[in-house]
Design a protein around this motif. Structure first.
Motif, PDB file in Angstrom:
ATOM      1  N   PRO A   1       0.828  -1.206   0.000  1.00 17.59           N
ATOM      2  CA  PRO A   1       0.000   0.000   0.000  1.00 17.59           C
ATOM      3  C   PRO A   1       0.861   1.254   0.000  1.00 17.59           C
ATOM      4  O   PRO A   1       1.962   1.269   0.549  1.00 17.59           O
ATOM      5  N   GLU A   2       0.369   2.289  -0.666  1.00 14.02           N
ATOM      6  CA  GLU A   2       1.053   3.579  -0.688  1.00 14.02           C
ATOM      7  C   GLU A   2       0.594   4.377   0.531  1.00 14.02           C
ATOM      8  O   GLU A   2      -0.473   4.979   0.543  1.00 14.02           O
ATOM      9  N   LYS A   3       1.395   4.338   1.569  1.00 14.16           N
ATOM     10  CA  LYS A   3       1.026   4.999   2.814  1.00 14.16           C
ATOM     11  C   LYS A   3       1.075   6.508   2.656  1.00 14.16           C
ATOM     12  O   LYS A   3       2.017   7.064   2.105  1.00 14.16           O
ATOM     13  N   LEU A   4       0.050   7.186   3.146  1.00 15.47           N
ATOM     14  CA  LEU A   4       0.016   8.633   3.187  1.00 15.47           C
ATOM     15  C   LEU A   4       0.138   9.084   4.638  1.00 15.47           C
ATOM     16  O   LEU A   4      -0.642   8.652   5.483  1.00 15.47           O
ATOM     17  N   SER A   5       1.117   9.916   4.919  1.00 19.88           N
ATOM     18  CA  SER A   5       1.287  10.429   6.268  1.00 19.88           C
ATOM     19  C   SER A   5       0.150  11.396   6.581  1.00 19.88           C
ATOM     20  O   SER A   5      -0.569  11.844   5.678  1.00 19.88           O
TER      21      SER A   5
END
Length: 358
Positions: free
Chosen positions: A47-51
């Protein structure tokens, strides 16, 4: 005030052009060796983690717009029977949606249009001279058939819409430099105003807007013109104008073109809008409480709608790797607000990830 800032900016642009002519711009050297020797592999399983900061930025972007003003005119010369079409953009700034029904907050000085006949004097002089006439000799006989302002909002998806002025103050130094304008839209993503009297010294702030350098330098492509820029800083002081209007001073870099753009806290809430300053690094903002005064006087509610809710949930699900659920949210956003500038990107990502079994 705006003209002062614009004059400073013109000097910077001229210096940049001279400097680049003497010292050509060269690409930065990469620290990665042999990066093009093998094809890049995209891993769709992670998954492309978003802060939290990423989430706020992605959530805010679709709500910030460019505001453009200018003049359009038709002038008839009975000497040669010609009609001269004149059109020019005289200024631009930023703004942001405060209500889903197309209401936008910006500065008064951003939407002010100068006298069109005066603006076109130089252009008209050149056109007349090309036809063997001089403005001085024929000016008294010229007929201004049509003179009207250009008032446009450029959405981040590159769509351009005419706006009407709903409520407007006066430029800083003469009054409250806040304006509310409206475009013909529904379900627009909006930003939430917070109470600016709760802001404290050294609170972190983020400024969002459209710097003029992207328009004035030929280095950038057309898409960059519609891409909002984010800068960060802190609250450095809280002051008052002579008439008692509260003002907040911030340290975030704010180039010309950002006037009217939102200044946000860490939760993505608006504490004010960029208004004036002697240079890019020394900026004062009119507060969200003052913006609220203008909304109240026009009976406009600052509120967020279903598009805000669904898009934010979609971003959170996407960041958690729940792509199928996120896809449903983004599809609904697209149906509700087809002009959304960011949702198409996330729709494409989710569709690819779901198709690859994620």
């Amino acid at each position: 005030m705006l003209s002062k800032i614009q004059n400073q900016f013109k000097n910077i642009v001229i210096f940049t052009a001279l400097f680049s002519a003497t010292f050509p711009i060269t690409p930065a050297k990469s620290q990665t060796i042999g990066v093009f020797q093998q094809p890049l592999q995209t891993n769709f399983s992670k998954p492309e983690k978003l802060s939290p900061v990423n989430l706020v930025a992605e959530d805010v972007k679709p709500s910030v717009v460019r505001v453009v003003v200018g003049c359009k005119a038709k002038v008839y010369s009975p000497i040669n029977g010609k009609i001269y079409d004149l059109e020019t953009i005289t200024g631009h700034g930023s703004g942001f949606f405060v209500n889903p029904n197309g209401y936008i907050a910006t500065n008064t000085h951003v939407i002010e249009t100068e006298d069109c006949q005066r603006i076109f004097q130089k252009e008209l002089t050149a056109k007349l001279e090309a036809d063997g006439q001089t403005l001085e000799n024929v000016e008294a006989q010229l007929k201004w058939i049509e003179t009207k302002p250009i008032q446009l909002v450029y959405l981040p998806n590159q769509e351009q819409l005419s706006f009407q002025i709903i409520n407007s103050g006066a430029i800083a130094g003469e009054g409250k430099d806040v304006a509310i304008i409206k475009v013909n839209l529904i379900n627009a993503p909006t930003l939430r105003l917070t109470k600016s009297n709760q802001v404290k010294l050294l609170d972190s702030v983020t400024v969002v807007g459209y710097p003029g350098v992207v328009e004035n330098l030929s280095l950038f492509n057309n898409e960059s013109f519609y891409e909002a820029s984010f800068t960060r800083g802190q609250v450095s002081a809280q002051k008052n104008l002579k008439d008692g209007t509260p003002i907040i001073q911030i340290t975030a870099p704010v180039p010309s073109g950002n006037s009217g753009g939102p200044v946000l806290n860490d939760e993505g809430e608006v504490i004010g809008l960029v208004t004036f300053g002697p240079n890019d690094d020394f900026t004062f903002i009119f507060t969200s409480n003052t913006i609220q005064e203008f909304l109240d006087s026009a009976n406009i509610k600052n509120q967020q709608g279903l598009v805000n809710q669904e898009y934010r949930q979609g971003l959170e699900l996407y960041s958690q790797g729940k792509y199928a659920q996120a896809l449903q949210k983004f599809q609904l956003v697209k149906r509700l607000f087809p002009q959304h500038s960011e949702v198409e990107n996330y729709l494409g990502k989710c569709q690819k990830l779901v198709a690859n079994g994620n």
